[in-house]
Design an enzyme around this catalytic site. Structure first.
Site, short mmCIF file in Angstrom:
data_model
loop_
_atom_site.label_atom_id
_atom_site.label_comp_id
_atom_site.label_asym_id
_atom_site.label_seq_id
_atom_site.Cartn_x
_atom_site.Cartn_y
_atom_site.Cartn_z
N GLU A 92 0.83 -1.20 0.00
CA GLU A 92 0.00 0.00 0.00
C GLU A 92 0.87 1.25 0.00
O GLU A 92 1.98 1.25 0.54
CB GLU A 92 -0.83 0.04 1.28
CG GLU A 92 -1.80 -1.10 1.38
CD GLU A 92 -2.58 -1.06 2.68
OE1 GLU A 92 -2.44 -0.10 3.45
OE2 GLU A 92 -3.34 -2.01 2.90
N CYS A 105 3.33 8.52 1.51
CA CYS A 105 3.68 7.57 2.57
C CYS A 105 4.08 6.25 1.91
O CYS A 105 3.29 5.62 1.23
CB CYS A 105 2.48 7.40 3.48
SG CYS A 105 2.74 6.22 4.79
N CYS A 112 5.33 -6.89 8.04
CA CYS A 112 6.25 -6.32 9.01
C CYS A 112 6.46 -7.34 10.12
O CYS A 112 5.54 -8.08 10.47
CB CYS A 112 5.68 -5.03 9.59
SG CYS A 112 6.81 -4.20 10.74
N CYS A 116 3.61 -4.91 16.43
CA CYS A 116 2.89 -3.90 17.23
C CYS A 116 1.41 -4.28 17.28
O CYS A 116 0.81 -4.59 16.24
CB CYS A 116 3.06 -2.51 16.63
SG CYS A 116 4.79 -2.01 16.48
N CYS A 119 -1.24 -2.50 14.87
CA CYS A 119 -0.90 -2.26 13.46
C CYS A 119 -1.31 -3.43 12.58
O CYS A 119 -0.92 -4.57 12.82
CB CYS A 119 0.59 -1.99 13.34
SG CYS A 119 1.09 -1.65 11.65
N GLY A 159 5.98 -1.95 7.13
CA GLY A 159 7.38 -2.37 7.24
C GLY A 159 8.18 -1.52 8.20
O GLY A 159 7.77 -0.43 8.59
N SER A 191 10.48 6.78 9.63
CA SER A 191 9.86 6.43 10.91
C SER A 191 10.27 5.02 11.31
O SER A 191 10.14 4.08 10.54
CB SER A 191 8.34 6.52 10.78
OG SER A 191 7.71 6.07 11.94
N SER A 214 8.80 5.91 16.76
CA SER A 214 7.50 5.51 17.30
C SER A 214 7.69 5.15 18.77
O SER A 214 7.98 4.00 19.10
CB SER A 214 6.96 4.31 16.52
OG SER A 214 6.73 4.69 15.19
N LEU A 215 7.50 6.14 19.61
CA LEU A 215 7.76 5.93 21.04
C LEU A 215 6.54 5.30 21.70
O LEU A 215 6.63 4.26 22.32
CB LEU A 215 8.11 7.28 21.68
CG LEU A 215 8.85 7.24 23.00
CD1 LEU A 215 10.16 6.50 22.90
CD2 LEU A 215 9.09 8.66 23.51
N HIS A 216 5.40 5.95 21.59
CA HIS A 216 4.09 5.40 21.97
C HIS A 216 3.91 5.07 23.45
O HIS A 216 2.85 4.56 23.84
CB HIS A 216 3.76 4.13 21.17
CG HIS A 216 3.72 4.33 19.67
ND1 HIS A 216 3.53 5.55 19.08
CD2 HIS A 216 3.84 3.43 18.67
CE1 HIS A 216 3.55 5.39 17.76
NE2 HIS A 216 3.74 4.13 17.49
N CYS A 333 -1.79 1.74 8.38
CA CYS A 333 -0.97 0.66 7.80
C CYS A 333 -1.72 -0.64 7.57
O CYS A 333 -2.27 -1.22 8.49
CB CYS A 333 0.17 0.34 8.74
SG CYS A 333 1.30 1.67 8.92
N1 SAH Z 1 7.78 0.56 11.36
C1 SAH Z 1 7.86 1.97 11.37
C2 SAH Z 1 7.12 2.67 10.26
C3 SAH Z 1 5.76 2.15 9.87
S1 SAH Z 1 4.40 2.52 10.91
C4 SAH Z 1 7.44 2.51 12.72
O1 SAH Z 1 7.05 1.73 13.58
O2 SAH Z 1 7.56 3.70 12.94
C5 SAH Z 1 4.19 4.26 10.84
C6 SAH Z 1 3.50 4.84 12.06
O3 SAH Z 1 2.10 4.46 12.07
C7 SAH Z 1 4.09 4.31 13.35
O4 SAH Z 1 4.23 5.37 14.27
C8 SAH Z 1 3.04 3.33 13.79
O5 SAH Z 1 3.15 3.05 15.15
C9 SAH Z 1 1.76 4.03 13.36
N2 SAH Z 1 0.56 3.18 13.33
C10 SAH Z 1 0.46 1.87 12.99
N3 SAH Z 1 -0.81 1.43 13.15
C11 SAH Z 1 -1.54 2.48 13.59
C12 SAH Z 1 -2.91 2.67 13.95
N4 SAH Z 1 -3.77 1.68 13.89
N5 SAH Z 1 -3.30 3.89 14.37
C13 SAH Z 1 -2.41 4.91 14.44
N6 SAH Z 1 -1.11 4.81 14.11
C14 SAH Z 1 -0.66 3.60 13.70
#
Ligand code: SAH
Length: 345
Positions: A92, A105, A112, A116, A119, A159, A191, A214-216, A333
């Protein structure tokens, strides 16, 4: 085997022509056809002598992903494409129209491996890395279909870019090349979920891209729960790597922080986050979680988002709350791909 001419730096294409007994300048002409005029058939490259076109047909192919589905949001600010690669894999890519221009994007892997929990890209694990040409083709798909200028690219599709390090680096060089998109490195954001050693390596490349992490979560306990891959690199290790990246490149790091109700979006989490990053020069991108009803994760309400943001601001942090773009077209994603596979199964 035929050489795929798509997605190489000019030097490599020059070498290909020279090895075939043709002058170097033909490489630049071929690049103009591929990347400026969107001609993807050697027979139509009439600037080339007939013998050279025949030689190209015998020795080379133009192999790049094809668009299998297009989706437009109703307000027109987001377009999402589903592309099929030559081995049948699906990826995508999304174009977001901002006030300052178009941002694409880009996906860096099929699937991947990071796992997470929120995701959709990671559900079936990682199938393979994308080549630089497959990443580049995502941008050209939009340019060809809609003739749009590209202002910036974000490596935030499916990815983990730092797991596909060499190809991603080569892709960014291709985007920067004057005979290609001629994009500045400052217009590129990578990212990562936080592969600390690769962040040190990236800092040494001395290219002024923006690093987004991506700290979260404000601590290891929450982070390990929602980003299982984070167990390998404790949060403090990651903060140290981010600090190093800033010190070496002078580029302010962005921290992405998905807001999930009941998990990481309380006042105490915001305060803990401020203590964690201390006086580091950084930017926060708050992302209300998107499209994850199936695993019962929801964004906090508007007030809680506002409160979180204000706490960071009060501590002198720069903060943006990501607009919910493309929600209706499954822009998070991996969601369009999942839908397509369901429809076609
Ligand atoms: N693997 C890399 C890049 C791909 S994801 C990373 O982890 O940064 C890009 C961003 O989208 C990341 O910050 C990821 O955590 C976020 N993301 C993935 N699924 C999501 C969702 N359902 N809602 C909001 N953000 C999401």
């Amino acid at each position: 085997m035929k050489w795929n001419v798509w997605g190489h730096p000019l030097k490599e294409t020059e070498q290909f022509f020279q090895e075939g007994g043709f002058p170097r300048f033909r490489a630049k002409q071929l690049h103009d056809y591929l990347y400026k005029r969107y001609v993807y058939d050697f027979a139509q490259m009439t600037q080339f002598p007939a013998a050279m076109r025949d030689w190209l047909s015998e020795n080379a192919v133009i192999e790049k992903p094809e668009v299998v589905r297009q989706q437009h949001s109703s307000n027109g600010d987001t377009i999402k494409l589903l592309l099929r690669l030559s081995d049948g894999s699906l990826i995508e890519t999304v174009c977001m129209k901002h006030d300052y221009g178009n941002s694409i994007c880009v996906s860096t892997q099929v699937g991947c491996a990071m796992g997470c929990i929120f995701c959709a890209s990671t559900r079936k694990g990682m199938e393979r890395n994308l080549t630089p040409g497959e990443m580049l083709a995502q941008i050209y798909a939009f340019r060809m279909l809609y003739q749009i200028p590209v202002h910036s690219i974000v490596l935030m599709g499916s990815g983990e870019p730092l797991q596909n390090y060499e190809n991603v680096l080569q892709f960014m060089h291709l985007c920067h090349a004057p005979d290609g998109l001629n994009l500045s490195y400052r217009g590129m954001t990578l990212s990562t979920c936080g592969i600390a050693p690769a962040i040190y390596q990236l800092a040494d490349e001395k290219i002024p891209i923006t690093l987004a992490i991506s700290l979260h979560a404000p601590n290891d306990e929450i982070r390990n729960r929602i980003l299982p891959s984070s167990r390998k690199y404790p949060i403090q290790t990651l903060i140290d790597a981010a600090r190093h990246y800033f010190n070496v490149t002078g580029r302010r790091v962005t921290f992405e922080y998905i807001l999930i109700k009941g998990i990481n979006a309380e006042r105490t989490h915001a305060e803990e986050l401020c203590r964690l990053v201390g006086d580091m020069s950084c930017h926060f991108n708050l992302i209300p979680i998107n499209g994850t009803e199936h695993i019962q994760l929801y964004p906090p309400d508007h007030q809680a988002i506002e409160r979180f943001s204000q706490i960071l601001e009060k501590h002198g942090k720069s903060v943006t709350v990501r607009r919910q773009m493309g929600d209706e077209i499954q822009a998070a994603c991996g969601q369009l791909k999942r839908r397509y596979l369901k429809d076609n199964s």
